[in-house]
Design a protein around this motif. Structure first.
Motif, PDB file in Angstrom:
ATOM      1  N   ASP A 183       0.758  -1.128  -0.002  1.00 35.16           N
ATOM      2  CA  ASP A 183       0.068  -0.040   0.295  1.00 35.16           C
ATOM      3  C   ASP A 183       1.010   1.232   0.064  1.00 35.16           C
ATOM      4  O   ASP A 183       0.338   2.070  -0.703  1.00 35.16           O
ATOM      5  CB  ASP A 183      -0.847  -0.108   1.440  1.00 35.16           C
TER       6      ASP A 183
ATOM      7  N   SER B 283      -5.554   5.238   7.447  1.00 35.73           N
ATOM      8  CA  SER B 283      -5.412   4.189   6.551  1.00 35.73           C
ATOM      9  C   SER B 283      -4.869   3.068   7.247  1.00 35.73           C
ATOM     10  O   SER B 283      -3.678   3.368   7.570  1.00 35.73           O
ATOM     11  CB  SER B 283      -4.633   4.335   5.151  1.00 35.73           C
TER      12      SER B 283
ATOM     13  N   LEU C 178     -10.966   0.284   1.890  1.00 34.74           N
ATOM     14  CA  LEU C 178      -9.934   0.503   1.025  1.00 34.74           C
ATOM     15  C   LEU C 178      -9.650  -0.947   0.200  1.00 34.74           C
ATOM     16  O   LEU C 178      -9.723  -1.817   0.953  1.00 34.74           O
ATOM     17  CB  LEU C 178      -8.846   0.907   1.914  1.00 34.74           C
TER      18      LEU C 178
ATOM     19  N   SER D 129      -4.632  -0.446  -1.754  1.00 31.08           N
ATOM     20  CA  SER D 129      -4.610   1.096  -1.689  1.00 31.08           C
ATOM     21  C   SER D 129      -5.057   1.824  -2.975  1.00 31.08           C
ATOM     22  O   SER D 129      -4.881   2.908  -3.189  1.00 31.08           O
ATOM     23  CB  SER D 129      -3.853   1.582  -0.510  1.00 31.08           C
TER      24      SER D 129
ATOM     25  N   VAL E 277      -7.742   4.713  -3.406  1.00 29.77           N
ATOM     26  CA  VAL E 277      -7.556   5.820  -2.157  1.00 29.77           C
ATOM     27  C   VAL E 277      -8.026   6.995  -2.782  1.00 29.77           C
ATOM     28  O   VAL E 277      -8.608   7.839  -1.975  1.00 29.77           O
ATOM     29  CB  VAL E 277      -6.206   5.828  -1.528  1.00 29.77           C
TER      30      VAL E 277
END
Length: 786
Positions: free
Chosen positions: A171, A259, A343, A347, A350
């Motif tokens: 990510d 996150s 998510l 990711s 995003v």
């Protein structure tokens, strides 16, 4: 843990009307006390704390009637009364609510630089007015009007706080690629945009993180934790409170994107690592952006996070993986202004997630306040429509520049014990916006003439025979004096006959209504066994316990009304002899709007009484249910299909316009009286179960079971191959059986042959059936002649 930041009318105080008392005859005085809560008040403060009551501060008021006229009375009885003019206008104490706008700038967008007219730049104004002053009496409501509009091109500060544990390594790489795209996308929303980035892991102590030197967090770009939860609360707290370090601007919408793919530690978990000192909620970032108190302070609590979010007007966005979504969805409910999105595993979504959550945040406004104690604020609005105002503090579907009108009803339930608290300063604010309406509130809990230095206050007054102070027209005696005019001196023992002043009328010999003792012409009412039950009044004619009861409480409890002189005085919003009946139809209107009681009932005492028709009786909180009427299940099915399972006939645009957002649950069950269970079969022939209805707060809720009940999938190829295999197997088995039978038969025949051979009695060298061969010769050419 490290953080780094990238570029970033007047209403005048009316003294009431001329005080007059409906005093026609002495015999009527007792009955008037039962219906008039004002007459039992013995001083000015008590009088003005009762709605609609006013006080006469004239010293010789009612002298002709022997001082029996009550100084406190309802103001609607001062008009054209038989004793009108008995109290001078300047001696009337009847304060009214006083409102004054101190700062009332028009709604506008931000302006930078200096224009051609030489006007300097200014910040955006999204709430109007900005500061007001309000004087308010107890138990009287004041409706204050205000407006909100989202300003065009409002500044946005976005700080991305990322989990850098080992599981989020991919990510991190993806986010670095999407950083520029995120900045470009937000620039399309507002030109005044700042983007920052921070990261976190867990506390660098056992048992959270391995402290082996080769594995220490401080020496690695990412970290592998020993336990599943992360130290995200530490990171959130520091990102919010370290305003200067992070770079939050005063006038900007603040977005904090959190996150992670893991759950969180919270207050108390630090004990596992020997950390017992509570989190102090202060900034502890060093010059390098590292959190210096990770190993010395415990994790913050949920309430601490919520408090700091409110104080700093931060919109917290939880961007979490699907596996953790249900955890943060619950946390989302306990943090003001927070939202939650799913998510993807790397990711990659995003940018879309942040933009979606930003649009969701900015398309709604929710008004809240930090009023405490006796101050109650209720909000009303018609949001985007032109209909009547309904009780709500939230409006959705807003666009930039849309003006929303709110009415804040401010009420005071009582006066605090400490007079210092009679002056309060509180804020009314839109959630997530660093702007507010400041209310300077002054509670009208006492009268000016009761305070030294004001007109109407005389110390050791001659009118009180030098034995007390004259306050608002009546004598307040010192410890050694008593009586209406402090004429009784406890040191002389010469009291005289003052019993006439203790009789409610001249025709009765009863003193103080047999509920008190006459002391020097003044009734001292008897105490009750229950200390909350009090007898009051000049002649002990009133009490606070002889009112109508509801659910075992006088006047349905203090939230509904108070017992004043044997009669319930209902608070705003309630009515009835026992104050149990709602004086509003707002609770009979469905939350999503519509007719009162859905047009199928009457609103009685704030509750719907449903009609009974030929087809059956309507039911439900808003008479929305009818057992014999067509179900609403088919109406809600398409939206559930598209929103929960991303299937069905609705397009994305049509799905976005659905009037509700379903809540996913593990198991669907009917939790509230109005719940109704439904099910349908989708294109895959799977059964989907859901429930719709209204919760305890009157909100419409649709709950959908996450898992569908699908029939078992038939494997056609497997079935065919199975049948072929079965046929081959059966044939092979038959061949084996045939072969087995033939072998057995042959062996039986051979055994029988051997048995017969062994039983023979002849020589084994001779064959008893042997016959000698006979040879015959014939000449084919022989003709029978010799």
């Amino acid at each position: 843990m490290r953080f780094s930041l990238g570029s970033w009318c007047i209403f005048p105080l009316v003294a009431g009307l001329v005080l007059a008392i409906n005093y026609a005859a002495a015999q009527q005085r007792g009955s008037s006390a039962d219906s008039n809560p004002c007459v039992s008040k013995l001083n000015c403060s008590e009088c003005i704390r009762t709605p609609t009551c006013a006080w006469c501060a004239q010293h010789d008021f009612g002298a002709a009637e022997g001082g029996r006229l009550p100084r406190c009375n309802q103001q609607n009885k001062y008009i054209d009364g038989p004793l009108a003019g008995q109290c001078r206008l300047e001696d009337i104490v009847n304060p009214d609510s006083e409102f004054r706008a101190i700062l009332d700038l028009a709604l506008s967008k931000a302006k930078s630089g200096i224009d051609l007219e030489g006007t300097e730049g200014r910040d955006a104004v999204q709430i109007k007015p900005q500061r007001v002053s309000l004087k308010l009496r107890i138990n009287e409501a004041y409706d204050m009007h205000m407006q909100y509009a989202q300003a065009e091109d409002y500044p946005v500060d976005l700080y991305y706080l990322m989990d850098l544990s080992k599981s989020m390594e991919d990510d991190k790489d993806k986010l670095s690629e999407l950083g520029n795209l995120l900045a470009e996308r937000m620039q399309s929303i507002t030109s005044n945009f700042r983007l920052g980035f921070g990261s976190f892991v867990d506390k660098v102590v056992m048992p959270y993180v391995s402290t082996v030197p080769a594995n220490q967090v401080r020496k690695a770009a990412v970290s592998g934790n020993l336990d599943a939860p992360e130290g995200g609360f530490d990171a959130i707290m520091q990102a919010i409170v370290c305003k200067e370090r992070i770079g939050w601007r005063d006038r900007a919408r603040r977005l904090l994107v959190f996150s992670t793919d893991a759950s969180f530690h919270y207050a108390g978990d630090g004990k596992l690592g020997g950390i017992v000192k509570p989190n102090d909620g202060l900034c502890h970032l060093n010059n390098d952006g590292g959190y210096t108190h990770s190993t010395t302070q415990d994790y913050p609590s949920v309430s601490q996070i919520n408090q700091k979010v409110k104080e700093s007007s931060v919109n917290l966005i939880f961007a979490v993986t699907k596996e953790q979504y249900h955890i943060y969805e619950q946390l989302n409910k306990h943090v003001e202004g927070a939202s939650c999105g799913v998510l993807s595993n790397d990711s990659s979504n995003v940018v879309e997630l942040v933009q979606e959550q930003y649009n969701k945040i900015t398309s709604s406004v929710e008004m809240k306040d930090n009023a405490t104690g006796a101050v109650k604020v209720t909000y009303f609005s018609n949001c985007l429509g032109n209909g009547p105002m309904v009780q709500t503090n939230k409006c959705d579907g807003l666009k930039v520049g849309t003006v929303v009108n709110f009415t804040a009803r401010i009420e005071l339930s009582g006066c605090p014990i400490d007079p210092k608290e009679w002056r309060q300063l509180f804020q009314i604010y839109p959630v997530g916006i660093n702007e507010s309406l400041v209310v300077d509130l002054q509670m009208l809990c006492d009268c000016d003439c009761e305070r030294p230095g004001n007109l109407g206050y005389i110390s050791n007054a001659d009118q009180c025979n030098g034995g007390g102070d004259l306050k608002c027209g009546i004598c307040h005696c010192d410890d050694s004096h008593s009586g209406r005019f402090c004429e009784c001196d406890s040191n002389t023992a010469v009291l005289g006959d003052h019993e006439a002043s203790c009789r409610s009328d001249n025709t009765s010999d009863i003193l103080c209504n047999d509920r008190g003792t006459c002391v020097c012409g003044v009734c001292e009412c008897q105490p009750r066994p229950n200390p909350t039950e009090i007898i009051t009044g000049q002649f002990c004619e009133c009490d606070n316990f002889s009112c109508d009861y509801y659910n075992g409480l006088p006047c349905a409890g203090s939230d509904h009304g108070t017992c004043e002189c044997g009669k319930c005085v209902c608070k705003p919003g309630w009515k009835g002899s026992d104050c149990s009946c709602r004086d509003s139809i707002d609770t009979c209107i469905p939350p999503r709007g519509g007719e009162i009681c859905s047009g199928k009932g009457d609103c009685v005492c704030g509750e719907c009484q449903c009609f009974e028709e030929d087809g059956g009786r309507y039911s439900g909180k808003y008479c929305e249910e009818c057992p014999t009427c067509p179900s609403k299940c088919p109406e809600y099915t398409p939206c559930i299909q598209c929103q929960v399972f991303e299937s069905g006939k609705l397009t994305k645009e049509e799905c976005a316009n659905c009037s509700f957002t379903p809540v996913e649950v593990d198991v669907v069950k009917e939790e509230f009286p109005s719940d109704r269970q439904c099910w349908f079969y989708d294109d895959d022939d799977c059964r989907v179960t859901f429930v719709y209805g209204y919760d305890d707060e009157g909100e419409f809720v649709v709950r959908v079971q996450k898992t569908k009940e699908c029939p078992p999938v038939l494997n056609i190829l497997g079935i065919i191959l199975g049948v072929i295999g079965a046929v081959v197997a059966i044939g092979f088995a038959l061949l084996l059986l045939w072969k087995l039978f033939t072998v057995i038969h042959d062996r039986r025949e051979f055994a029988r042959f051997e048995k017969e051979r062994q039983m023979a009695k002849w020589d084994t060298g001779e064959n008893p059936i042997y016959k000698q061969a006979t040879s015959t010769f014939k000449n084919p050419t022989y003709g029978g002649k010799q």
